[in-house]
Write an enzyme that holds these catalytic residues in place. Structure first.
Site, PDB file in Angstrom:
ATOM      1  N   LYS A   1      31.059 -35.390  30.503  1.00  0.00           N
ATOM      2  CA  LYS A   1      31.645 -36.673  29.319  1.00  0.00           C
ATOM      3  C   LYS A   1      33.018 -37.482  29.783  1.00  0.00           C
ATOM      4  CE  LYS A   1      34.254 -36.418  25.481  1.00  0.00           C
ATOM      5  NZ  LYS A   1      34.716 -37.164  25.481  1.00  0.00           N
TER       6      LYS A   1
ATOM      7  N   CYS B   1      49.836 -35.626  33.701  1.00  0.00           N
ATOM      8  CA  CYS B   1      49.484 -34.472  33.128  1.00  0.00           C
ATOM      9  C   CYS B   1      51.228 -34.000  34.147  1.00  0.00           C
ATOM     10  CB  CYS B   1      48.983 -33.720  33.608  1.00  0.00           C
ATOM     11  SG  CYS B   1      47.721 -34.139  34.979  1.00  0.00           S
TER      12      CYS B   1
ATOM     13  N   GLU C   1      54.970 -32.213  24.932  1.00  0.00           N
ATOM     14  CA  GLU C   1      54.211 -33.096  26.180  1.00  0.00           C
ATOM     15  C   GLU C   1      53.834 -34.477  24.979  1.00  0.00           C
ATOM     16  OE1 GLU C   1      49.742 -32.870  27.197  1.00  0.00           O
ATOM     17  OE2 GLU C   1      50.524 -33.023  29.547  1.00  0.00           O
TER      18      GLU C   1
ATOM     19  N   GLY D   1      42.253 -26.999  25.228  1.00  0.00           N
ATOM     20  CA  GLY D   1      41.048 -26.527  25.692  1.00  0.00           C
ATOM     21  C   GLY D   1      41.384 -25.065  25.194  1.00  0.00           C
TER      22      GLY D   1
ATOM     23  N   GLU E   1      42.182 -27.805  33.355  1.00  0.00           N
ATOM     24  CA  GLU E   1      43.190 -28.383  33.854  1.00  0.00           C
ATOM     25  C   GLU E   1      43.574 -29.149  32.293  1.00  0.00           C
ATOM     26  OE1 GLU E   1      45.045 -28.255  37.181  1.00  0.00           O
ATOM     27  OE2 GLU E   1      42.823 -27.812  38.177  1.00  0.00           O
TER      28      GLU E   1
ATOM     29  N   GLY F   1      42.502 -31.786  30.278  1.00  0.00           N
ATOM     30  CA  GLY F   1      42.628 -32.590  28.741  1.00  0.00           C
ATOM     31  C   GLY F   1      43.987 -31.721  28.650  1.00  0.00           C
TER      32      GLY F   1
END
Ligand code: NAP
Ligand code: MG
Length: 499
Positions: free
Chosen positions: A192, A301, A402, A250, A267, A245
């Site tokens: 996806k 990231c 972030e 997560g 990740e 993501g």
């Protein structure tokens, strides 16, 4: 036809002409069962590029069923050598269509064409070739069991049907990271892509058919996270989910996986420290810092968004950095002179400008940037000024959360211990950078920083053989190199009675 379309490669125009774009299920491009579509947007202009059929639970069910049928049937008969050939053929086809892929990626994501041309596309090709090579090299072992009446050995078997959910920042490359290793090890895949950037994955789907993969081995279903993503991660017939993501998503993936205890690898994000010592090559460090933060509009990231600079040189270094950053040329990604493009979406623009406000309220000083970018060619797109915040301390939200945009928080430190302490003072642990000519210091700091990757006197260097992944809340599992194969295989032990 808009101006942008006039600049496009004929193959891109052709690809976009049959809209809504269909999803790849069981070797065919099909509409969503609901008939629903969504728009994918050019972030440089806010214009719709194409409509895309939206996968929902029923479509994911169909894709998983196709993957299961392929896994238990045709795909089992394909030898490791032929898996290698198929993946290499796919790599060759991407390479043959590289210019088209680069344009499509830039159009959909906004990134500068030089980045999609020289990073995203070739790294994707390399990744398919690298994992193609592993298809016939992973094997079991014979075991030195103590009882001589028995002989025992292990087999490395694929996990089965793998759900893969990826973000929008490197759409083709993330698809390559996910698909190549899984398929090389004999699994079948339902991918996806992110709803913001489905186009290159769908074009990849066309090449998957052209390369000759049996139907159902790789299925590609664009859709939204809350529906398609949730259906895939909670599906009772999916054996493993690999996710890239945000850490919040997560957590949802882990929760969704509990129904059948599927395997999970994650990740996730980062807030990576990039540490500059007085004894480093400061010109190189300056360029390295700029690359580490502003590449891909900061939507990386592992971006080095917490810049730690030794106190003695802090003002000078951060001043020079700001001067350089003010010169970064913003524009549409398709313009080859553009150094920084728009953010991927309006939502992302809101998130980043929100953090610019938070930073100012926290007392940080924007030495460069600090606002949404304005200008005739920028107003319709999702452009933000590349920003350097000085006067930051590591407790501020702009130092801990972030931002996922072109924003660096510059923080002073006293000595090695202070740099390591502050560097590790984060819930994340994806990557880090160290700039020093002192070899002892470089390696001891690299060892002390809690991060999945540490770059010494460089940043953002990648190779398919190099493991990549997180410590702490940046996730678990490694993509890249031999460690990836662990994610996509399981070990079977076979005992033979010799007596
Ligand atoms: P995100 O919101 O977590 O989305 C990632 C993917 O998950 C998208 O495909 C998304 O679908 C889907 N998703 C959302 N909610 C879901 C749910 N409830 N169940 C299943 N799937 C769901 O992340 P993003 O904002 O797109 O990407 C940025 C993040 O990715 C950053 O945190 C960044 O650090 C991280 N990242 C990490 C790495 C790495 O290798 N460690 C690499 C790149 C990016 P939608 O299409 O609906 O959004
Ligand atoms: Mg888009």
């Amino acid at each position: 036809m808009t101006t942008t379309q006039q600049e496009l490669h004929p193959a891109v125009v052709k690809f976009l002409s049959n809209s809504p774009k269909k999803m790849l299920i069981n070797g065919e491009f099909v509409a969503s069962k609901s008939g629903k579509t969504f728009d994918t947007i050019n972030p440089a202009t806010g214009e719709v590029i194409a409509k895309v059929y939206e996968a929902d639970k029923e479509d994911i069910d169909a894709a998983v069923k196709a993957a299961r049928t392929a896994f238990e049937g045709e795909w089992k008969k394909v030898t490791p050598k032929d898996r290698e050939k198929l993946l290499n053929r796919l790599a060759d086809l991407i390479e043959k269509n590289a210019a088209e892929f680069a344009q499509l990626e830039t159009l959909d994501n906004g990134k500068p064409i030089n980045e999609s041309t020289f990073a995203d596309v070739p790294l994707s090709v390399d990744n398919f070739r690298y994992f193609a090579g592993w298809a016939n090299k992973i094997h079991g072992e014979t075991l030195p069991v103590s009882n001589g009446n028995y002989f025992a050995y292990t087999l490395r078997e694929p996990v089965g049907v793998v759900g893969q959910i990826i973000p929008w920042n490197f759409p083709l490359l993330m698809a390559a990271w996910k698909i190549a290793a899984a398929v090389a090890m004999g699994n079948c895949v339902v991918l996806k892509p992110a709803e913001q950037t489905p186009l290159t994955a769908l074009r990849l789907g066309e090449l998957i058919i052209e390369a000759g993969f049996p139907k159902g081995v790789i299925n590609i279903c664009p859709g939204f996270g809350e529906t398609a993503g949730a259906a895939l991660s909670s599906h009772m017939d999916v054996d493993k989910v690999a996710f890239t993501g945000e850490y919040i998503t997560g957590r949802k993936i882990i929760q969704a996986s509990t129904g059948n205890l599927k395997r999970v690898s994650l990740e996730l994000g980062g807030k990576s420290p990039n540490v500059v010592f007085t004894d480093g090559d400061l010109d190189a460090a300056l360029s390295g810092c700029i690359g580490s933060v502003f590449f891909n509009q900061g939507q990386v990231c592992c971006a080095g968004t917490r810049l730690f600079v030794e106190k003695k040189i802090y003002d000078d270094f951060v001043g020079k950095l700001s001067d350089r950053v003010k010169g970064i040329k913003l524009g549409a990604g398709l313009d080859p002179s553009t150094q920084m493009g728009p953010l991927v979406s309006e939502e992302q623009l809101k998130r980043v400008t929100g953090y610019l406000d938070i930073g100012k309220k926290e007392g940080a000083n924007p030495l460069a940037g600090g606002n949404r970018a304005k200008g005739e060619h920028l107003d319709k797109g999702y452009f933000v000024e590349p920003t350097v915040f000085a006067n930051v301390n590591n407790k501020m939200r702009i130092a801990q959360e972030e931002i996922f945009g072109p924003v660096v928080s510059a923080i002073p430190f006293n000595d090695v211990n202070d740099a390591v302490f502050q560097g590790n003072e984060t819930t994340y642990g994806l990557a880090a950078g160290v700039w020093t000519k002192d070899i002892k210091k470089a390696h001891s700091v690299a060892k002390a920083l809690k991060a999945g990757t540490v770059w010494i006197n460089c940043y953002n260097v990648f190779d398919p053989c190099a493991p990549f992944g997180g410590f702490k809340q940046s996730g678990f599992g490694r993509e890249g190199g031999i460690h990836t194969l662990e994610l996509y295989t399981q070990v079977k032990t076979v005992w033979v009675n010799l007596s």
